[in-house]
Scaffold this motif. Sequence first.
Motif, PDB file in Angstrom:
ATOM      1  N   LEU A   3       0.976  -1.161  -0.006  1.00 58.54           N
ATOM      2  CA  LEU A   3      -0.059   0.015  -0.057  1.00 58.54           C
ATOM      3  C   LEU A   3       0.847   1.198  -0.009  1.00 58.54           C
ATOM      4  N   LYS A   4       0.487   2.177  -0.772  1.00 65.66           N
ATOM      5  CA  LYS A   4       1.344   3.356  -0.807  1.00 65.66           C
ATOM      6  C   LYS A   4       0.403   4.379   0.064  1.00 65.66           C
ATOM      7  N   ILE A   5       1.199   5.056   0.866  1.00 67.33           N
ATOM      8  CA  ILE A   5       0.336   5.889   1.758  1.00 67.33           C
ATOM      9  C   ILE A   5       0.414   7.365   1.231  1.00 67.33           C
ATOM     10  N   ASN A   6      -0.410   8.095   1.251  1.00 67.36           N
ATOM     11  CA  ASN A   6      -0.491   9.452   0.621  1.00 67.36           C
ATOM     12  C   ASN A   6       0.305   9.574  -0.806  1.00 67.36           C
ATOM     13  N   PRO A   7      -0.171   8.749  -1.778  1.00 67.60           N
ATOM     14  CA  PRO A   7       0.631   8.952  -2.970  1.00 67.60           C
ATOM     15  C   PRO A   7       0.331  10.033  -3.886  1.00 67.60           C
ATOM     16  N   GLU A   8      -0.814  10.952  -3.525  1.00 74.69           N
ATOM     17  CA  GLU A   8      -1.168  12.151  -4.177  1.00 74.69           C
ATOM     18  C   GLU A   8       0.005  13.081  -4.368  1.00 74.69           C
ATOM     19  N   LYS A   9       0.787  13.267  -3.240  1.00 78.93           N
ATOM     20  CA  LYS A   9       2.195  14.155  -3.122  1.00 78.93           C
ATOM     21  C   LYS A   9       3.205  13.697  -4.427  1.00 78.93           C
ATOM     22  N   GLU A  10       3.034  12.586  -4.712  1.00 77.07           N
ATOM     23  CA  GLU A  10       3.993  12.346  -5.928  1.00 77.07           C
ATOM     24  C   GLU A  10       3.652  12.801  -7.489  1.00 77.07           C
ATOM     25  N   ILE A  11       2.432  13.328  -7.484  1.00 79.11           N
ATOM     26  CA  ILE A  11       1.981  13.835  -8.538  1.00 79.11           C
ATOM     27  C   ILE A  11       2.088  15.340  -8.891  1.00 79.11           C
ATOM     28  N   ILE A  12       2.386  15.946  -7.950  1.00 79.91           N
ATOM     29  CA  ILE A  12       2.531  17.444  -7.871  1.00 79.91           C
ATOM     30  C   ILE A  12       3.318  18.138  -8.725  1.00 79.91           C
ATOM     31  N   GLU A  13       4.658  17.302  -8.971  1.00 80.00           N
ATOM     32  CA  GLU A  13       5.395  17.967 -10.202  1.00 80.00           C
ATOM     33  C   GLU A  13       4.848  17.748 -11.543  1.00 80.00           C
ATOM     34  N   ILE A  14       4.096  16.803 -11.816  1.00 83.55           N
ATOM     35  CA  ILE A  14       3.393  16.509 -13.081  1.00 83.55           C
ATOM     36  C   ILE A  14       2.339  17.647 -13.337  1.00 83.55           C
ATOM     37  N   VAL A  15       1.503  18.012 -11.967  1.00 82.54           N
ATOM     38  CA  VAL A  15       0.726  18.945 -12.108  1.00 82.54           C
ATOM     39  C   VAL A  15       1.282  20.358 -12.439  1.00 82.54           C
ATOM     40  N   ALA A  16       2.396  20.492 -11.762  1.00 84.24           N
ATOM     41  CA  ALA A  16       3.111  21.738 -11.929  1.00 84.24           C
ATOM     42  C   ALA A  16       3.466  21.938 -13.310  1.00 84.24           C
ATOM     43  N   LYS A  17       3.919  20.878 -14.059  1.00 82.48           N
ATOM     44  CA  LYS A  17       4.302  21.057 -15.519  1.00 82.48           C
ATOM     45  C   LYS A  17       3.119  21.330 -16.628  1.00 82.48           C
ATOM     46  N   ILE A  18       1.935  20.484 -15.986  1.00 79.79           N
ATOM     47  CA  ILE A  18       0.806  20.841 -16.788  1.00 79.79           C
ATOM     48  C   ILE A  18       0.413  22.404 -16.650  1.00 79.79           C
ATOM     49  N   MET A  19       0.576  22.829 -15.534  1.00 80.20           N
ATOM     50  CA  MET A  19       0.150  24.440 -15.084  1.00 80.20           C
ATOM     51  C   MET A  19       1.100  25.054 -16.190  1.00 80.20           C
ATOM     52  N   LEU A  20       2.342  24.974 -16.266  1.00 80.19           N
ATOM     53  CA  LEU A  20       3.272  25.590 -16.986  1.00 80.19           C
ATOM     54  C   LEU A  20       2.913  25.538 -18.438  1.00 80.19           C
ATOM     55  N   GLU A  76       4.699  22.056  -1.338  1.00 82.23           N
ATOM     56  CA  GLU A  76       5.395  20.887  -1.883  1.00 82.23           C
ATOM     57  C   GLU A  76       6.247  21.303  -3.105  1.00 82.23           C
ATOM     58  N   MET A  77       5.937  22.558  -3.719  1.00 76.51           N
ATOM     59  CA  MET A  77       6.491  22.890  -4.840  1.00 76.51           C
ATOM     60  C   MET A  77       6.184  24.328  -5.046  1.00 76.51           C
ATOM     61  N   VAL A  78       7.170  25.090  -5.870  1.00 81.59           N
ATOM     62  CA  VAL A  78       6.897  26.485  -6.316  1.00 81.59           C
ATOM     63  C   VAL A  78       7.083  26.767  -7.629  1.00 81.59           C
ATOM     64  N   ILE A  79       6.115  27.492  -8.189  1.00 80.15           N
ATOM     65  CA  ILE A  79       6.121  27.727  -9.763  1.00 80.15           C
ATOM     66  C   ILE A  79       6.579  29.287  -9.671  1.00 80.15           C
ATOM     67  N   LYS A 137      -6.723  24.312  -9.925  1.00 77.29           N
ATOM     68  CA  LYS A 137      -8.015  24.340  -9.288  1.00 77.29           C
ATOM     69  C   LYS A 137      -8.732  22.887  -9.822  1.00 77.29           C
ATOM     70  N   GLU A 138      -8.371  22.533 -11.263  1.00 74.16           N
ATOM     71  CA  GLU A 138      -8.879  21.380 -11.844  1.00 74.16           C
ATOM     72  C   GLU A 138      -8.294  20.122 -11.016  1.00 74.16           C
ATOM     73  N   PHE A 139      -7.365  20.240 -10.647  1.00 71.20           N
ATOM     74  CA  PHE A 139      -6.646  19.058  -9.909  1.00 71.20           C
ATOM     75  C   PHE A 139      -6.664  19.106  -8.340  1.00 71.20           C
ATOM     76  N   SER A 140      -7.368  20.209  -8.040  1.00 70.00           N
ATOM     77  CA  SER A 140      -7.561  20.274  -6.518  1.00 70.00           C
ATOM     78  C   SER A 140      -6.300  20.569  -5.727  1.00 70.00           C
ATOM     79  N   VAL A 141      -5.367  21.331  -6.415  1.00 70.43           N
ATOM     80  CA  VAL A 141      -3.980  21.612  -5.839  1.00 70.43           C
ATOM     81  C   VAL A 141      -4.261  23.264  -5.249  1.00 70.43           C
ATOM     82  N   ASP A 142      -3.894  23.238  -3.898  1.00 68.70           N
ATOM     83  CA  ASP A 142      -4.164  24.440  -3.263  1.00 68.70           C
ATOM     84  C   ASP A 142      -3.047  25.289  -3.777  1.00 68.70           C
ATOM     85  N   ASN A 143      -3.132  26.882  -4.091  1.00 63.94           N
ATOM     86  CA  ASN A 143      -2.195  27.572  -4.657  1.00 63.94           C
ATOM     87  C   ASN A 143      -2.523  28.932  -4.096  1.00 63.94           C
TER      88      ASN A 143
END
Length: 183
Positions: A3-20, A76-79, A137-143
């Motif tokens: 079981l992976k615990i809190n795997p949602e944090k692993e995708i933040i870099e992908i979301v950041a790149k999609i944001m860019l 987790e990350m800054v753009i 917002k679409e990915f429910s990432v607070d910013n």
Amino acid sequence: MQLKINPEKEIIEIVAKIMLISARTAPKAKGEDEIVTGILSPEEKEKIAKEMDFIGERGEAFKFFKRDAQNVRDSEMVILVGLNFKKPVGVNCGACGFDCNTILKQKTNEIDYLGPVCTIRAIDLGIAIGSLVSVAKEFSVDNRVMYSIGVAARKLGLMEAQIILGIPLSVKGKNIFFDRKPL
């Protein structure tokens, strides 16, 4: 299977790149792109937070820099997104205080940002920021869009741009940018 615990944090870099991507493809005046973007490394993130703490010592009006520095550390990350102004749009709107034929000949003024810049190019920056935070917002990432991060990034020379704004990203059970208290 483990079981992976809190795997949602692993995708933040992908979301950041999609944001860019969203910032890059946002509409721009005359289709001319003077927007620059980047994602801070963990080391750059801490350098910015330290610079923000330092700027927070300027006086009472700048105390929010220290509060924002803590948000940077807790994210987790800054753009970074900025305007690397090279040439005016050419419509002579006058909003910058000059005309398109003379703005580039003006003496530059550097305080937190470097000016003058074409106001329509600055509007392009605002549209790009709106596009990229809509992806969060679409990915429910607070910013939160922060002037303070951009000021520190400019002082550290992290991006070639006259205007820079920073967007910290967070994936936690409570939005860290809500109910912020001044330090």
